[in-house]
Write a protein that holds these residues in place. Structure first.
Motif, PDB file in Angstrom:
ATOM      1  N   PHE A  72       0.848  -1.205   0.000  1.00 16.40           N
ATOM      2  CA  PHE A  72       0.000   0.000   0.000  1.00 16.40           C
ATOM      3  C   PHE A  72       0.884   1.256   0.000  1.00 16.40           C
ATOM      4  O   PHE A  72       2.100   1.184   0.168  1.00 16.40           O
ATOM      5  CB  PHE A  72      -0.954  -0.021   1.199  1.00 16.40           C
ATOM      6  CG  PHE A  72      -0.285   0.243   2.521  1.00 16.40           C
ATOM      7  CD1 PHE A  72       0.374  -0.771   3.200  1.00 16.40           C
ATOM      8  CD2 PHE A  72      -0.297   1.510   3.085  1.00 16.40           C
ATOM      9  CE1 PHE A  72       1.008  -0.519   4.405  1.00 16.40           C
ATOM     10  CE2 PHE A  72       0.333   1.770   4.297  1.00 16.40           C
ATOM     11  CZ  PHE A  72       0.993   0.751   4.954  1.00 16.40           C
ATOM     12  N   CYS A  73       0.278   2.414  -0.179  1.00 16.90           N
ATOM     13  CA  CYS A  73       1.038   3.672  -0.273  1.00 16.90           C
ATOM     14  C   CYS A  73       1.520   4.073   1.128  1.00 16.90           C
ATOM     15  O   CYS A  73       0.785   4.695   1.894  1.00 16.90           O
ATOM     16  CB  CYS A  73       0.169   4.768  -0.887  1.00 16.90           C
ATOM     17  SG  CYS A  73       1.073   6.290  -1.185  1.00 16.90           S
ATOM     18  N   THR A  74       2.753   3.697   1.463  1.00 20.45           N
ATOM     19  CA  THR A  74       3.239   3.894   2.843  1.00 20.45           C
ATOM     20  C   THR A  74       3.554   5.360   3.152  1.00 20.45           C
ATOM     21  O   THR A  74       3.823   5.705   4.296  1.00 20.45           O
ATOM     22  CB  THR A  74       4.473   3.019   3.140  1.00 20.45           C
ATOM     23  OG1 THR A  74       5.507   3.357   2.205  1.00 20.45           O
ATOM     24  CG2 THR A  74       4.162   1.548   3.044  1.00 20.45           C
ATOM     25  N   SER A  75       3.525   6.216   2.129  1.00 17.38           N
ATOM     26  CA  SER A  75       3.742   7.650   2.401  1.00 17.38           C
ATOM     27  C   SER A  75       2.419   8.348   2.737  1.00 17.38           C
ATOM     28  O   SER A  75       2.418   9.517   3.110  1.00 17.38           O
ATOM     29  CB  SER A  75       4.388   8.320   1.188  1.00 17.38           C
ATOM     30  OG  SER A  75       3.502   8.263   0.082  1.00 17.38           O
ATOM     31  N   ASN A  76       1.313   7.624   2.622  1.00 20.04           N
ATOM     32  CA  ASN A  76       0.001   8.210   2.927  1.00 20.04           C
ATOM     33  C   ASN A  76      -0.318   8.021   4.421  1.00 20.04           C
ATOM     34  O   ASN A  76      -0.548   6.901   4.886  1.00 20.04           O
ATOM     35  CB  ASN A  76      -1.064   7.526   2.048  1.00 20.04           C
ATOM     36  CG  ASN A  76      -2.432   8.156   2.228  1.00 20.04           C
ATOM     37  OD1 ASN A  76      -2.947   8.244   3.344  1.00 20.04           O
ATOM     38  ND2 ASN A  76      -3.009   8.632   1.128  1.00 20.04           N
TER      39      ASN A  76
ATOM     40  N   TRP B 131       6.487  -2.291  -4.812  1.00 25.38           N
ATOM     41  CA  TRP B 131       6.365  -1.102  -3.962  1.00 25.38           C
ATOM     42  C   TRP B 131       5.750   0.047  -4.747  1.00 25.38           C
ATOM     43  O   TRP B 131       5.990   0.191  -5.948  1.00 25.38           O
ATOM     44  CB  TRP B 131       7.731  -0.735  -3.390  1.00 25.38           C
ATOM     45  CG  TRP B 131       8.249  -1.820  -2.492  1.00 25.38           C
ATOM     46  CD1 TRP B 131       8.792  -3.011  -2.881  1.00 25.38           C
ATOM     47  CD2 TRP B 131       8.220  -1.862  -1.065  1.00 25.38           C
ATOM     48  NE1 TRP B 131       9.108  -3.790  -1.785  1.00 25.38           N
ATOM     49  CE2 TRP B 131       8.767  -3.104  -0.651  1.00 25.38           C
ATOM     50  CE3 TRP B 131       7.779  -0.974  -0.069  1.00 25.38           C
ATOM     51  CZ2 TRP B 131       8.894  -3.466   0.688  1.00 25.38           C
ATOM     52  CZ3 TRP B 131       7.920  -1.342   1.267  1.00 25.38           C
ATOM     53  CH2 TRP B 131       8.460  -2.571   1.637  1.00 25.38           C
ATOM     54  N   CYS B 132       4.982   0.849  -4.043  1.00 23.88           N
ATOM     55  CA  CYS B 132       4.247   1.966  -4.643  1.00 23.88           C
ATOM     56  C   CYS B 132       5.196   2.875  -5.438  1.00 23.88           C
ATOM     57  O   CYS B 132       6.306   3.157  -4.992  1.00 23.88           O
ATOM     58  CB  CYS B 132       3.565   2.758  -3.527  1.00 23.88           C
ATOM     59  SG  CYS B 132       2.620   4.163  -4.156  1.00 23.88           S
ATOM     60  N   GLU B 133       4.718   3.305  -6.595  1.00 22.70           N
ATOM     61  CA  GLU B 133       5.580   4.115  -7.457  1.00 22.70           C
ATOM     62  C   GLU B 133       5.204   5.593  -7.466  1.00 22.70           C
ATOM     63  O   GLU B 133       5.590   6.341  -8.364  1.00 22.70           O
ATOM     64  CB  GLU B 133       5.573   3.520  -8.869  1.00 22.70           C
ATOM     65  CG  GLU B 133       6.171   2.107  -8.872  1.00 22.70           C
ATOM     66  CD  GLU B 133       6.354   1.513 -10.252  1.00 22.70           C
ATOM     67  OE1 GLU B 133       6.711   2.264 -11.173  1.00 22.70           O
ATOM     68  OE2 GLU B 133       6.129   0.307 -10.397  1.00 22.70           O
ATOM     69  N   CYS B 134       4.453   6.019  -6.449  1.00 22.97           N
ATOM     70  CA  CYS B 134       4.118   7.451  -6.405  1.00 22.97           C
ATOM     71  C   CYS B 134       5.346   8.262  -5.970  1.00 22.97           C
ATOM     72  O   CYS B 134       6.277   7.719  -5.369  1.00 22.97           O
ATOM     73  CB  CYS B 134       2.930   7.707  -5.473  1.00 22.97           C
ATOM     74  SG  CYS B 134       3.328   7.796  -3.726  1.00 22.97           S
ATOM     75  N   ASP B 135       5.338   9.544  -6.247  1.00 25.05           N
ATOM     76  CA  ASP B 135       6.510  10.381  -5.959  1.00 25.05           C
ATOM     77  C   ASP B 135       6.812  10.455  -4.461  1.00 25.05           C
ATOM     78  O   ASP B 135       7.967  10.408  -4.053  1.00 25.05           O
ATOM     79  CB  ASP B 135       6.298  11.799  -6.522  1.00 25.05           C
ATOM     80  CG  ASP B 135       6.359  11.792  -8.046  1.00 25.05           C
ATOM     81  OD1 ASP B 135       6.945  10.825  -8.598  1.00 25.05           O
ATOM     82  OD2 ASP B 135       5.808  12.721  -8.675  1.00 25.05           O
ATOM     83  N   ALA B 136       5.734  10.567  -3.658  1.00 24.23           N
ATOM     84  CA  ALA B 136       5.943  10.684  -2.209  1.00 24.23           C
ATOM     85  C   ALA B 136       6.611   9.425  -1.649  1.00 24.23           C
ATOM     86  O   ALA B 136       7.478   9.506  -0.774  1.00 24.23           O
ATOM     87  CB  ALA B 136       4.613  10.932  -1.515  1.00 24.23           C
ATOM     88  N   CYS B 137       6.201   8.258  -2.153  1.00 22.91           N
ATOM     89  CA  CYS B 137       6.819   7.007  -1.688  1.00 22.91           C
ATOM     90  C   CYS B 137       8.272   6.938  -2.149  1.00 22.91           C
ATOM     91  O   CYS B 137       9.148   6.518  -1.396  1.00 22.91           O
ATOM     92  CB  CYS B 137       6.042   5.792  -2.183  1.00 22.91           C
ATOM     93  SG  CYS B 137       4.577   5.430  -1.176  1.00 22.91           S
ATOM     94  N   LYS B 138       8.506   7.356  -3.388  1.00 26.45           N
ATOM     95  CA  LYS B 138       9.881   7.320  -3.901  1.00 26.45           C
ATOM     96  C   LYS B 138      10.806   8.158  -3.026  1.00 26.45           C
ATOM     97  O   LYS B 138      11.952   7.798  -2.809  1.00 26.45           O
ATOM     98  CB  LYS B 138       9.921   7.822  -5.345  1.00 26.45           C
ATOM     99  CG  LYS B 138       9.518   6.752  -6.360  1.00 26.45           C
ATOM    100  CD  LYS B 138       9.713   7.288  -7.756  1.00 26.45           C
ATOM    101  CE  LYS B 138       8.982   6.446  -8.783  1.00 26.45           C
ATOM    102  NZ  LYS B 138       8.787   7.186 -10.029  1.00 26.45           N
TER     103      LYS B 138
END
Ligand code: ZN
Length: 668
Positions: A311-315, A349-356
């Motif tokens: 899941f989006c761990t930066s959220n 792993w999530c590829e959104c910018d915040a996660c990166k």
């Protein structure tokens, strides 16, 4: 020489881990001094007498002893436990009573109370200042002690082992009552060359249920019963393996918890992965429907439902929901002592910018872990969290420290078994390097998630007592603090020697493995122990190198032909031994050993076809025929067929002639 250099390098700067027993054994004066502490002020007078008696036994000048516990079916001995003993200590007394009766026909009385020096008594006691499991004799008094109830239980099994009991395997149904070998002898003599003082080298000695193809509540209870007999101390069960609902702690916890607790076995639950607490399918699909932003995004930004996506761990809200669900789970299950807080298997792993921005997967795992750990602390301060060093998060994190109270499980999943884990000229080096990197920057406990009984072997007889020893001797130089292995009942017979020896190695990596294998074979194969040992020794040399073991390169046809010839001889020798054997249990064991050898032989035949570039159809035909044969022996305890793990296409794939997979790859 190379080994020595690595050892020195590996130990640099980690003094707190140098727990190797370098100091010599205590002499009598030192021991007296140490134990006198434990008759401390404040002890109730009633118990002072008992303690003094124990003190006498502990500090007495006993060394070699030969005590007759039963003679011609009679005995003066009784078993004594201190008042208010723990369940594990009472169990220790009951087990000694049970097995002494099985051996000699004499049922020794068990009583709670005090002892008198010199009286024939088996005294089961706590020795608060000794972490060693002790078996000691002084005149006619036998002391069985440790500083923990599970240690006392283990000392009791050691005592029974000295009397000749052999706890070779759990009482799984396919053993038909022959899992253990308990000799019948009307006269029972304890021969002690010296006091037995045994201290496990590894703190964590685990059995994993993991894929759980053949586990059910009955054989899990059988497994729990066996666990302390050989010295394992932890059972690990998934929260819900792959979300299928089949291999799930909740299915068994009610019945299994008391079985584990009364033996002092550590209950570890969890595994792959986060999706058990924040998954697209949970809460009737509500999370995904209402908060698609909580879930992983592909590179194109599309929210992902599939289980293998982290899941989006930066959220922050997603983390909050996962934590809430996780806390509810562990609050409701106070029996859990260690929780394996792992990502999903085959994690993407999530590829959104915040996660990166959080970093690579090892850092992302560590950041999430810290958030969850902070939330767990006030609710369940006793609960230990475990993370996994595996796959894309094998390396330690770069920018985040993992708290030293967390347990790290290190998984060399693609270990090449034709070379040792620390072989510098092998791909295993990736693992050795990563493990050393962890050791260098992490001050807590690391346990090795071993593959010394691996699903991907498809029940091939990969027998590895000496191989495991060499690995564990290297691990000890780092050092690491634990080891684990899978525990499928379905093909336990094939791997029973691995399981038996690994438990002993977890106590002492320098144990005499050859003597241990000898002891095992003498019990399991009786008069035919010689043939069996020769066979198992040969299988160790051959199967992991020449058979179709994943990650082991196909050898040249000449070498395979030589291995084939040797295994063919083994098949013949085992068959002759079986024909000779008079004892029904020995006969049955040889029959099963014969199945193991035949599987190896037929595997080598196919390996030879592959090495000589035989037509594909020929390989397919042989592999199909082999699968049908293996399947016809589904109930022999030698091949793991239940759960469709070893299906035909899987076997074809192992020989490079399978159909492309339609479903996501199963983990190894
Ligand atoms: Zn994200």
């Amino acid at each position: 020489m190379r080994m020595e250099i690595m050892n020195r390098k590996g130990r640099k700067g980690r003094k707190e881990h140098q727990t190797r027993k370098l100091k010599p054994r205590m002499n009598a004066d030192e021991r007296r001094c140490k134990y006198s502490l434990f008759a401390c002020i404040g002890v109730h007078l009633r118990f002072l007498f008992v303690f003094l008696c124990v003190l006498c036994v502990l500090c007495g000048s006993s060394s070699a002893a030969e005590l007759q516990i039963a003679q011609d079916g009679k005995s003066d001995y009784s078993i004594v436990v201190p008042p208010h003993s723990s369940p594990a200590m009472k169990l220790a007394a009951d087990e000694i009573q049970k097995y002494v009766e099985q051996m000699s026909g004499v049922k020794l009385p068990v009583r709670s109370g005090e002892i008198e020096r010199g009286k024939p008594v088996i005294y089961i006691a706590m020795s608060p200042h000794s972490s060693h499991a002790v078996v000691r004799a002084d005149e006619a008094t036998i002391l069985i002690a440790c500083n923990s109830p599970d240690g006392v239980l283990n000392a009791a099994y050691r005592f029974l082992d000295l009397l000749g009991c052999r706890f070779l395997a759990p009482h799984f149904d396919h053993y038909n009552g022959a899992a253990e070998v308990i000799p019948k002898q009307k006269t029972l003599t304890l021969k002690l060359d010296s006091t037995i003082e045994s201290d496990p080298k590894l703190k964590f000695r685990k059995l994993y249920v993991e894929e759980g193809h053949s586990h059910d509540i009955q054989n899990l209870k059988q497994l729990a019963e066996w666990t302390p007999k050989v010295g394992y101390n932890t059972l690990v069960i998934p929260t819900d393996y792959q979300g299928s609902g089949r291999v799930r702690w909740d299915n068994w916890r009610k019945e299994l918890t008391p079985e584990l607790q009364k033996r002092g076995i550590t209950i570890e639950v969890g595994g792959h992965g986060y999706q058990n607490f924040l998954g697209a399918e949970l809460a009737g699909g509500k999370y995904f429907a209402e908060h698609p932003e909580w879930f992983a995004k592909s590179a194109a930004g599309k929210p992902q439902k599939a289980k293998q996506w982290v899941f989006c761990t930066s959220n922050a809200d997603a983390v909050k929901q996962l934590t809430t669900n996780f806390l509810a789970y562990i609050k409701d299950r106070p029996e859990i002592q260690i929780f394996d807080f792992w990502p999903p298997d085959g994690a993407r792993w999530c590829e959104c910018d915040a996660c990166k921005k959080l970093g690579e997967p090892p850092d992302r795992q560590a950041i999430l872990l810290k958030q969850v750990q902070d939330a767990v602390q006030p609710v369940r301060p006793d609960l230990r969290l475990e993370v996994i060093a595996y796959s894309s998060y094998l390396q330690p994190p770069k920018n985040v420290a993992v708290d030293k109270n967390v347990l790290v499980d290190f998984c060399p999943i693609s270990q090449h078994f034709d070379a040792q884990i620390n072989d510098p000229d092998n791909k295993n080096k990736t693992y050795a390097d990563a493990l050393q990197a962890w050791r260098k920057q992490f001050a807590g406990d690391i346990s090795i998630y071993s593959y010394y009984r691996k699903y991907a072997w498809d029940s091939l007889p990969v027998i590895i007592p000496r191989y495991m020893q060499k690995d564990l001797q290297w691990y000890a130089t780092l050092p690491t603090q634990g080891v684990s292995v899978y525990s499928e009942p379905g093909d336990w017979f094939t791997y029973e020697l691995n399981h038996y020896v690994l438990a002993a190695l977890a106590w002492d990596e320098n144990v005499d493995v050859d003597a241990l294998v000898q002891k095992f074979c003498a019990a399991r194969y009786g008069d035919e122990a010689g043939v069996a040992k020769k066979t198992l020794d040969a299988l160790e040399r051959i199967v992991r190198v020449y058979c179709s073991v994943p990650h082991v390169p196909l050898k040249d046809p000449g070498a395979i032909a030589k291995a084939q010839a040797e295994v063919k001889m083994l098949v013949g020798d085992v068959s002759s031994a079986r024909a000779r054997a008079m004892d029904e249990n020995v006969k049955r064991s040889l029959e099963r050993l014969g199945l193991m050898c035949t599987y190896a032989l037929r595997d080598l035949e196919i390996q030879h076809l592959r090495a000589t570039k035989a037509p594909r159809e020929q390989v397919v035909e042989q592999a199909k025929s082999l699968h049908a044969w293996v399947k016809s022996h589904a109930d022999d305890g030698v091949f793991l067929i239940r759960g469709n793990r070893l299906n035909q296409n899987r076997m074809l794939t192992r020989y490079g002639v399978g159909e492309p997979r339609k479903t996501p790859a199963m983990p190894e």
